[in-house]
Enzyme design. Sequence first.
Site, PDB file in Angstrom:
ATOM      1  N   ALA A   1       0.867  -1.180   0.000  1.00 48.27           N
ATOM      2  CA  ALA A   1       0.000   0.000   0.000  1.00 48.27           C
ATOM      3  C   ALA A   1       0.904   1.231   0.000  1.00 48.27           C
ATOM      4  O   ALA A   1       2.069   1.160   0.416  1.00 48.27           O
ATOM      5  CB  ALA A   1      -0.886  -0.027   1.235  1.00 48.27           C
TER       6      ALA A   1
ATOM      7  N   GLY B   1       0.668  -5.016   1.081  1.00 41.23           N
ATOM      8  CA  GLY B   1      -0.552  -5.114   0.273  1.00 41.23           C
ATOM      9  C   GLY B   1      -0.305  -5.768  -1.083  1.00 41.23           C
ATOM     10  O   GLY B   1      -1.224  -6.338  -1.679  1.00 41.23           O
TER      11      GLY B   1
ATOM     12  N   GLU C   1      -0.550  -9.348  -0.418  1.00 39.39           N
ATOM     13  CA  GLU C   1      -1.965  -9.642  -0.129  1.00 39.39           C
ATOM     14  C   GLU C   1      -2.801  -9.624  -1.407  1.00 39.39           C
ATOM     15  O   GLU C   1      -3.686 -10.464  -1.589  1.00 39.39           O
ATOM     16  CB  GLU C   1      -2.499  -8.628   0.888  1.00 39.39           C
ATOM     17  CG  GLU C   1      -1.848  -8.820   2.259  1.00 39.39           C
ATOM     18  CD  GLU C   1      -2.164  -7.695   3.228  1.00 39.39           C
ATOM     19  OE1 GLU C   1      -1.908  -6.519   2.886  1.00 39.39           O
ATOM     20  OE2 GLU C   1      -2.663  -7.972   4.321  1.00 39.39           O
TER      21      GLU C   1
ATOM     22  N   GLU D   1       4.860  -4.993   7.236  1.00 40.38           N
ATOM     23  CA  GLU D   1       4.116  -3.928   7.924  1.00 40.38           C
ATOM     24  C   GLU D   1       4.597  -3.689   9.341  1.00 40.38           C
ATOM     25  O   GLU D   1       4.539  -2.568   9.848  1.00 40.38           O
ATOM     26  CB  GLU D   1       2.612  -4.250   7.942  1.00 40.38           C
ATOM     27  CG  GLU D   1       1.916  -4.135   6.599  1.00 40.38           C
ATOM     28  CD  GLU D   1       1.932  -5.424   5.784  1.00 40.38           C
ATOM     29  OE1 GLU D   1       2.741  -6.341   6.088  1.00 40.38           O
ATOM     30  OE2 GLU D   1       1.130  -5.524   4.839  1.00 40.38           O
TER      31      GLU D   1
HETATM   32  N1  CO8 Z   1       4.622   3.119  -0.769  1.00 38.86           N
HETATM   33  C1  CO8 Z   1       5.007   4.285  -1.321  1.00 38.86           C
HETATM   34  N2  CO8 Z   1       6.169   4.424  -2.018  1.00 38.86           N
HETATM   35  C2  CO8 Z   1       6.963   3.332  -2.126  1.00 38.86           C
HETATM   36  C3  CO8 Z   1       6.618   2.098  -1.556  1.00 38.86           C
HETATM   37  C4  CO8 Z   1       5.381   2.010  -0.863  1.00 38.86           C
HETATM   38  N3  CO8 Z   1       4.920   0.863  -0.308  1.00 38.86           N
HETATM   39  N4  CO8 Z   1       7.599   1.224  -1.823  1.00 38.86           N
HETATM   40  C5  CO8 Z   1       8.521   1.878  -2.533  1.00 38.86           C
HETATM   41  N5  CO8 Z   1       8.155   3.147  -2.719  1.00 38.86           N
HETATM   42  C6  CO8 Z   1       8.874   4.207  -3.434  1.00 38.86           C
HETATM   43  C7  CO8 Z   1      10.065   4.698  -2.636  1.00 38.86           C
HETATM   44  O1  CO8 Z   1       9.655   5.656  -1.686  1.00 38.86           O
HETATM   45  C8  CO8 Z   1      10.930   5.280  -3.723  1.00 38.86           C
HETATM   46  O2  CO8 Z   1      10.424   6.540  -4.081  1.00 38.86           O
HETATM   47  P1  CO8 Z   1      11.459   7.767  -4.328  1.00 38.86           P
HETATM   48  O3  CO8 Z   1      12.302   7.342  -5.489  1.00 38.86           O
HETATM   49  O4  CO8 Z   1      10.545   8.907  -4.636  1.00 38.86           O
HETATM   50  O5  CO8 Z   1      12.242   7.927  -3.079  1.00 38.86           O
HETATM   51  C9  CO8 Z   1      10.668   4.352  -4.898  1.00 38.86           C
HETATM   52  O6  CO8 Z   1       9.452   3.674  -4.616  1.00 38.86           O
HETATM   53  C10 CO8 Z   1      11.746   3.309  -5.069  1.00 38.86           C
HETATM   54  O7  CO8 Z   1      11.895   2.650  -3.832  1.00 38.86           O
HETATM   55  P2  CO8 Z   1      13.331   2.424  -3.137  1.00 38.86           P
HETATM   56  O8  CO8 Z   1      14.268   3.532  -3.477  1.00 38.86           O
HETATM   57  O9  CO8 Z   1      13.082   2.160  -1.688  1.00 38.86           O
HETATM   58  O10 CO8 Z   1      13.789   1.099  -3.894  1.00 38.86           O
HETATM   59  P3  CO8 Z   1      14.800  -0.017  -3.364  1.00 38.86           P
HETATM   60  O11 CO8 Z   1      15.065  -0.893  -4.543  1.00 38.86           O
HETATM   61  O12 CO8 Z   1      15.940   0.573  -2.636  1.00 38.86           O
HETATM   62  O13 CO8 Z   1      13.912  -0.853  -2.285  1.00 38.86           O
HETATM   63  C11 CO8 Z   1      11.950  -1.953  -1.451  1.00 38.86           C
HETATM   64  C12 CO8 Z   1      12.809  -1.576  -2.688  1.00 38.86           C
HETATM   65  C13 CO8 Z   1      12.710  -2.974  -0.592  1.00 38.86           C
HETATM   66  C14 CO8 Z   1      10.679  -2.618  -1.974  1.00 38.86           C
HETATM   67  C15 CO8 Z   1      11.622  -0.698  -0.631  1.00 38.86           C
HETATM   68  O14 CO8 Z   1      11.111   0.292  -1.511  1.00 38.86           O
HETATM   69  C16 CO8 Z   1      10.623  -0.911   0.451  1.00 38.86           C
HETATM   70  O15 CO8 Z   1      10.960  -1.464   1.499  1.00 38.86           O
HETATM   71  N6  CO8 Z   1       9.347  -0.502   0.230  1.00 38.86           N
HETATM   72  C17 CO8 Z   1       8.324  -0.554   1.222  1.00 38.86           C
HETATM   73  C18 CO8 Z   1       7.798  -1.957   1.388  1.00 38.86           C
HETATM   74  C19 CO8 Z   1       6.728  -2.002   2.463  1.00 38.86           C
HETATM   75  O16 CO8 Z   1       6.959  -1.682   3.608  1.00 38.86           O
HETATM   76  N7  CO8 Z   1       5.504  -2.405   2.062  1.00 38.86           N
HETATM   77  C20 CO8 Z   1       4.393  -2.489   2.962  1.00 38.86           C
HETATM   78  C21 CO8 Z   1       3.597  -1.238   2.874  1.00 38.86           C
HETATM   79  S1  CO8 Z   1       2.305  -1.190   4.095  1.00 38.86           S
HETATM   80  C22 CO8 Z   1       1.110  -2.155   3.419  1.00 38.86           C
HETATM   81  O17 CO8 Z   1       1.209  -2.641   2.344  1.00 38.86           O
HETATM   82  C23 CO8 Z   1      -0.101  -2.347   4.261  1.00 38.86           C
HETATM   83  C24 CO8 Z   1      -1.110  -3.135   3.481  1.00 38.86           C
HETATM   84  C25 CO8 Z   1      -2.430  -2.830   4.046  1.00 38.86           C
HETATM   85  C26 CO8 Z   1      -3.488  -2.972   2.978  1.00 38.86           C
HETATM   86  C27 CO8 Z   1      -4.745  -2.472   3.521  1.00 38.86           C
HETATM   87  C28 CO8 Z   1      -5.819  -2.402   2.465  1.00 38.86           C
HETATM   88  C29 CO8 Z   1      -6.977  -3.217   2.759  1.00 38.86           C
END
Ligand code: CO8
Length: 258
Positions: free
Chosen positions: A65, A109, A112, A132
């Site tokens: 998400a 998400g 999921e 999360e």
């Molecule tokens: N949300 C928003 N932006 C994101 C997300 C995300 N989940 N993941 C990555 N991005 C963005 C980064 O902020 C970055 O943006 P920018 O270039 O502007 O800084 C861009 O994507 C590239 O990301 P990274 O530079 O971090 O890329 P890396 O290759 O270094 O890392 C990762 C990749 C490991 C995937 C890393 O981006 C990461 O850890 N992302 C977050 C993963 C995460 O925590 N996901 C869980 C989110 S919470 C959730 O999903 C709750 C679900 C609930 C659903 C409810 C509905 C019913």
Amino acid sequence: MEFECIIVEAKDKVGLITLNRPKALNALNDQLMTELGHALKSFDKDEAIQCIVITGSEKAFAAGADIAAMANYTFMDTYKEDYITRNWETIRQIRKPVIAAVAGYALGGGCELAMMCDFIIAADNAKFGQPEIKLGTLPGAGGTQRLPRAISKSKAMDMCLTARMMDAVEAERAGLVSRVVPLDKLMEETLTAANTIAGMSLPIIMMIKESVNRAYETTLSEGVHFERRLFQASFGTEDQKEGMKAFMEKRPAAFKNQ
Ligand code: CO8
């Protein structure tokens, strides 16, 4: 509807939806989930489509998400206004099969969403996780419920509590994905599977999906009873007559979806 966060294409009898927010690794924001819901419903209604595929990019199916979008929500925003969660359940209303073709990250998400699909075909670079806990929250779209059913309680606890990612090999071994294919073959293999399904009788496809899903919602004896009734109902279709006749005549069946 115009789509900005997804790409929607019909490939013969297969509806292909590509999540397309590459700069945010396909983070699932409200607009994307609304568009996804519209595209899914529209393919479900479209008589020319028999199977649906959801995919992302080579780097990310979806990294979860959208954290930036939800970071400042209050409890009341999420509970009373139902922000974040309001458009996540549409996929469960879809009666045609939905396959997730997952390459790269399927996190939070994203994992999921993949699990809400009927099955997952993973590229060898796929990584699944429920991180999360690191954000001070927990899975909110079924992660704590579908993971234990898919891969056992022990592995689900491990993933949700440590936030470790599971690679494609482990995901296949654990039963989370149905098969692992080389990254450069992901779409070819997935579309082949989707076309195989799409070549069958649509009402029977839908009955099978409904019956397998019933296994998750009921007791074994109720599920077997439900399956028996649908099996019997299949004998009321023209396609059952055609399928069995074609077998005996040693020719491919020509189903009419009747
Ligand atoms: N949300 C928003 N932006 C994101 C997300 C995300 N989940 N993941 C990555 N991005 C963005 C980064 O902020 C970055 O943006 P920018 O270039 O502007 O800084 C861009 O994507 C590239 O990301 P990274 O530079 O971090 O890329 P890396 O290759 O270094 O890392 C990762 C990749 C490991 C995937 C890393 O981006 C990461 O850890 N992302 C977050 C993963 C995460 O925590 N996901 C869980 C989110 S919470 C959730 O999903 C709750 C679900 C609930 C659903 C409810 C509905 C019913």
